[in-house]
Design a protein around this motif. Sequence first.
Motif, PDB file in Angstrom:
ATOM      1  N   LYS A   1       0.974  31.720  -5.014  1.00  0.00           N
ATOM      2  CA  LYS A   1       0.785  31.010  -3.745  1.00  0.00           C
ATOM      3  C   LYS A   1       0.030  29.705  -3.994  1.00  0.00           C
ATOM      4  O   LYS A   1       0.329  28.676  -3.380  1.00  0.00           O
ATOM      5  N   GLN A   2      -0.956  29.753  -4.888  1.00  0.00           N
ATOM      6  CA  GLN A   2      -1.696  28.542  -5.215  1.00  0.00           C
ATOM      7  C   GLN A   2      -0.789  27.519  -5.888  1.00  0.00           C
ATOM      8  O   GLN A   2      -0.870  26.321  -5.606  1.00  0.00           O
ATOM      9  N   LEU A   3       0.081  27.985  -6.781  1.00  0.00           N
ATOM     10  CA  LEU A   3       1.009  27.075  -7.460  1.00  0.00           C
ATOM     11  C   LEU A   3       1.978  26.440  -6.465  1.00  0.00           C
ATOM     12  O   LEU A   3       2.282  25.245  -6.561  1.00  0.00           O
ATOM     13  N   ALA A   4       2.461  27.241  -5.519  1.00  0.00           N
ATOM     14  CA  ALA A   4       3.364  26.698  -4.501  1.00  0.00           C
ATOM     15  C   ALA A   4       2.651  25.636  -3.669  1.00  0.00           C
ATOM     16  O   ALA A   4       3.240  24.598  -3.319  1.00  0.00           O
ATOM     17  N   ALA A   5       1.372  25.869  -3.350  1.00  0.00           N
ATOM     18  CA  ALA A   5       0.601  24.895  -2.574  1.00  0.00           C
ATOM     19  C   ALA A   5       0.407  23.605  -3.365  1.00  0.00           C
ATOM     20  O   ALA A   5       0.519  22.495  -2.824  1.00  0.00           O
ATOM     21  N   VAL A   6       0.121  23.732  -4.659  1.00  0.00           N
ATOM     22  CA  VAL A   6      -0.066  22.552  -5.508  1.00  0.00           C
ATOM     23  C   VAL A   6       1.225  21.757  -5.606  1.00  0.00           C
ATOM     24  O   VAL A   6       1.225  20.519  -5.537  1.00  0.00           O
ATOM     25  N   ARG A   7       2.349  22.456  -5.759  1.00  0.00           N
ATOM     26  CA  ARG A   7       3.638  21.763  -5.848  1.00  0.00           C
ATOM     27  C   ARG A   7       3.941  21.006  -4.559  1.00  0.00           C
ATOM     28  O   ARG A   7       4.410  19.857  -4.597  1.00  0.00           O
ATOM     29  N   ALA A   8       3.652  21.634  -3.407  1.00  0.00           N
ATOM     30  CA  ALA A   8       3.879  20.963  -2.120  1.00  0.00           C
ATOM     31  C   ALA A   8       2.934  19.770  -1.962  1.00  0.00           C
ATOM     32  O   ALA A   8       3.329  18.709  -1.456  1.00  0.00           O
ATOM     33  N   PHE A   9       1.689  19.933  -2.391  1.00  0.00           N
ATOM     34  CA  PHE A   9       0.719  18.839  -2.284  1.00  0.00           C
ATOM     35  C   PHE A   9       1.131  17.669  -3.169  1.00  0.00           C
ATOM     36  O   PHE A   9       1.050  16.505  -2.764  1.00  0.00           O
ATOM     37  N   ALA A  10       1.593  17.967  -4.388  1.00  0.00           N
ATOM     38  CA  ALA A  10       1.972  16.912  -5.327  1.00  0.00           C
ATOM     39  C   ALA A  10       3.132  16.068  -4.808  1.00  0.00           C
ATOM     40  O   ALA A  10       3.305  14.917  -5.223  1.00  0.00           O
ATOM     41  N   ALA A  11       3.915  16.633  -3.897  1.00  0.00           N
ATOM     42  CA  ALA A  11       5.046  15.894  -3.334  1.00  0.00           C
ATOM     43  C   ALA A  11       4.624  14.940  -2.218  1.00  0.00           C
ATOM     44  O   ALA A  11       5.418  14.099  -1.786  1.00  0.00           O
ATOM     45  N   LEU A  12       3.383  15.032  -1.740  1.00  0.00           N
ATOM     46  CA  LEU A  12       2.909  14.163  -0.662  1.00  0.00           C
ATOM     47  C   LEU A  12       2.625  12.763  -1.198  1.00  0.00           C
ATOM     48  O   LEU A  12       2.177  12.604  -2.341  1.00  0.00           O
ATOM     49  N   PRO A  13       2.815  11.724  -0.388  1.00  0.00           N
ATOM     50  CA  PRO A  13       2.517  10.355  -0.856  1.00  0.00           C
ATOM     51  C   PRO A  13       1.035  10.141  -1.139  1.00  0.00           C
ATOM     52  O   PRO A  13       0.669   9.271  -1.924  1.00  0.00           O
ATOM     53  N   GLU A  14       0.164  10.925  -0.502  1.00  0.00           N
ATOM     54  CA  GLU A  14      -1.277  10.768  -0.711  1.00  0.00           C
ATOM     55  C   GLU A  14      -1.766  11.412  -2.011  1.00  0.00           C
ATOM     56  O   GLU A  14      -2.904  11.175  -2.449  1.00  0.00           O
ATOM     57  N   ALA A  15      -0.917  12.255  -2.626  1.00  0.00           N
ATOM     58  CA  ALA A  15      -1.372  13.072  -3.752  1.00  0.00           C
ATOM     59  C   ALA A  15      -1.864  12.259  -4.951  1.00  0.00           C
ATOM     60  O   ALA A  15      -2.947  12.541  -5.479  1.00  0.00           O
ATOM     61  N   PRO A  16      -1.116  11.253  -5.434  1.00  0.00           N
ATOM     62  CA  PRO A  16      -1.598  10.542  -6.632  1.00  0.00           C
ATOM     63  C   PRO A  16      -2.976   9.912  -6.443  1.00  0.00           C
ATOM     64  O   PRO A  16      -3.833  10.009  -7.329  1.00  0.00           O
ATOM     65  N   ALA A  17      -3.185   9.274  -5.288  1.00  0.00           N
ATOM     66  CA  ALA A  17      -4.479   8.622  -5.057  1.00  0.00           C
ATOM     67  C   ALA A  17      -5.599   9.644  -4.961  1.00  0.00           C
ATOM     68  O   ALA A  17      -6.696   9.438  -5.505  1.00  0.00           O
ATOM     69  N   LEU A  18      -5.347  10.752  -4.264  1.00  0.00           N
ATOM     70  CA  LEU A  18      -6.386  11.773  -4.131  1.00  0.00           C
ATOM     71  C   LEU A  18      -6.675  12.452  -5.466  1.00  0.00           C
ATOM     72  O   LEU A  18      -7.823  12.798  -5.760  1.00  0.00           O
ATOM     73  N   ALA A  19      -5.638  12.681  -6.285  1.00  0.00           N
ATOM     74  CA  ALA A  19      -5.859  13.288  -7.595  1.00  0.00           C
ATOM     75  C   ALA A  19      -6.698  12.368  -8.476  1.00  0.00           C
ATOM     76  O   ALA A  19      -7.631  12.812  -9.163  1.00  0.00           O
ATOM     77  N   ALA A  20      -6.384  11.051  -8.440  1.00  0.00           N
ATOM     78  CA  ALA A  20      -7.154  10.091  -9.233  1.00  0.00           C
ATOM     79  C   ALA A  20      -8.596  10.017  -8.735  1.00  0.00           C
ATOM     80  O   ALA A  20      -9.544   9.972  -9.535  1.00  0.00           O
ATOM     81  N   ALA A  21      -8.767  10.006  -7.403  1.00  0.00           N
ATOM     82  CA  ALA A  21     -10.115   9.974  -6.842  1.00  0.00           C
ATOM     83  C   ALA A  21     -10.885  11.236  -7.195  1.00  0.00           C
ATOM     84  O   ALA A  21     -12.085  11.192  -7.483  1.00  0.00           O
TER      85      ALA A  21
END
Length: 731
Positions: free
Chosen positions: A604-624
């Motif tokens: 379930k955590q992996l599915a959530a991460v995969r869905a989050f990574a597809a969001l446009p906000e994900a790269p900036a938030l991951a870098a931050a």
Amino acid sequence: MTTQNLLVELFVEELPPKVLQKLGEAFANVLAEQLQVQGLATAASVVTAYATPRRLAAHITAVAARAADRTVQQKLMPVAVGLDASGNASPALLKKLAALGADVSDAVALVAALQRAPDGKAEALFYNSVQPGASLQDGLQKALLEALAKLPIPKVMNYQLQSNCEQPGWSSVHFVRPAHGLVALHGATVVPVKALGLSASNQTQGHRFEATVSPVVLRDADSYAGQLANEGAVIASFTERRADIVRQLTAAAAQIGNGVRPIDDAALLDEVTALVERPNVLTCAFEKEFLGVPPECLILTMKANQKYFPLLDADGQLTHQFLVVSNITPDDASLVIGGNERVVRPRLADAKFFFDQDRKKTLHSRVEQLDKVVYHNKLGTQGERVKRVRAIAHAIAVPLFEALAERHQVDGTQDAEIVQDYLLTCVDNAALLAKTDLLTDMVGEFPELQGVMGGYYAVNDGLPDDVAFAIEDHYKPRFAGDTLPRQNVGMVVALADKLETLVGMFGIGNLPTGDRDPFALRRHALGVIRMLVEKDLPLDVTALLASAAPAFGDKIEDAPAALAALADFIYDRLAGSLREQGYSAQEVDAVLALRPQRLSLVQKQLAAVRAFAALPEAPALAAANKRVGNILKKAGAVDAHVNPDLLQEQAEQDLFAALQRFVPEANAQFAAGDYTASLQTLAVLRAPVDAFFDDVMVNAEQLDLRLNRQGLLTVLHNAMNRVADLSRLAA
């Protein structure tokens, strides 16, 4: 460049059946690869591997008689070293060129033909020469020796070649089996190569008994399979021979009727394919009285000892008939059938005798004998091991059964307590008796039946089904794809058994290395993971491992270090398993970096991460998030506390307000198990986070401001990383 097809065959004595297919594929593939490397074949050449009990062969299309010449460029030396101030060749250059075979009599012309090209900071001289293409004889000789050297041979034999006029005396050869013939045909022409003391010809041997001619003289490379089939009574292709066996097995079962089918066993089918050159399936039978023996015993003795195919009825029950794959096809098969029936009868009689004898003693009566069986010199006897398994099983069962009762909303009535006491008793009894079948005659003869026979003997002793099933299932899962224990009692005993092995071996430093894993620790770890995940067991990994350590007493010197190493080992196995299931290394790394305790929630955590990574906000938030982590790491321990009165900049006030608004909602979603929604809720923090890093100096000179801003980042970091370490998603 004209090409013809090539056929190479090595004729040997009977090869190891369990690796025959691998040997055949390796021989053909390496041969073709080496011919390609030398320019004698191309990537378009079609490679066909052949493998029978007495031969390895390869057919390769479009092989040239000679490879094309090719230009080779060789670096000589820097220009400053090779040429003097006048541009003439230095002695060092002339010596180098002479060593490469160049004609140095006209040095001026030779220097003019050299090429200059940048080589790092300096300029170097390069010499172009034409390298003649390899002849097929030389190229095939090299390729053949390479193919033989790279064969995945399980064990090499040493044998002597008889002396002859060319080679007086005796010479030793090292190969998997003695070789007696070598064929190398380029079209219809014999390529004069040698290997293993043999010289190539166009002659081979067919079936030992049914070939119509001997030897089989091959017309050309393309007639190989056809001539062996027609004149030699041999199906040269492993794949075709296997398919023919399947067809005959199916036809023989259909002829019996009533939904009878042969047992499905790919490994047995491969092994039998490697034992025959021209299969002939025959139907045999044994006395029905043997069906009183557990079918696992009968099936195992027929498959393992005789390579027979047991037949199952429409309900999946063993019948008294079986199929034999013979290597001969006589006009009257009755003698072959009768011979196989006579051979199997004593083995079945032995199994019946063992089963009858074993049932004369109860499993409980065998417990004391386990104290006389050494398990490991550092961990004691099987009797000591059983005591540890019982202790670990009890430590697992109490919290597990309580948690399962709460999950199913069972109240604390007297009936619920009675059920729990019964289950705990069953767990203890199964753990006590699980290893006793190791002392039985049946398991002594067939070690593969450990656990299975214990279940039968438990039923014979009148023990409850929960105990019998647990004894049978406690080794599960035995291999990848195997079923899990059927009931919770068996699940607990299986977990305890695997944890006893894992903790014990890690505790004494007996760890897997490379391909060596004699105690199957990797398989045990994957078994623990599968049970926790697939049965959704409410058990934490750390607590589970810690519950096993006390059972070992002083046999483990540094339990914390051993448990830490074992935890790493389990998470490594989990990571590998998840990657095999299709999750990316980045996704797996992000989730497992937090060391999740409930493994059943990881997907379930992996599915959530995969869905989050597809969001446009994900790269900036991951870098931050990565930046925040680095700041807090340098700052040391910082409390997740924020004083609103110390928030001076608008950007930090906005971030604090966003955290106050959205984090409680995300936390509630996380607590409800909706990890995807939790991360998506936090995605709105991108704008205030970006603004914060643009406008706010975190490490302010004023101490209270610096600590307050670090506390604000700690709140952000804690909120963002509950599902996974999002910094691992940063590019």
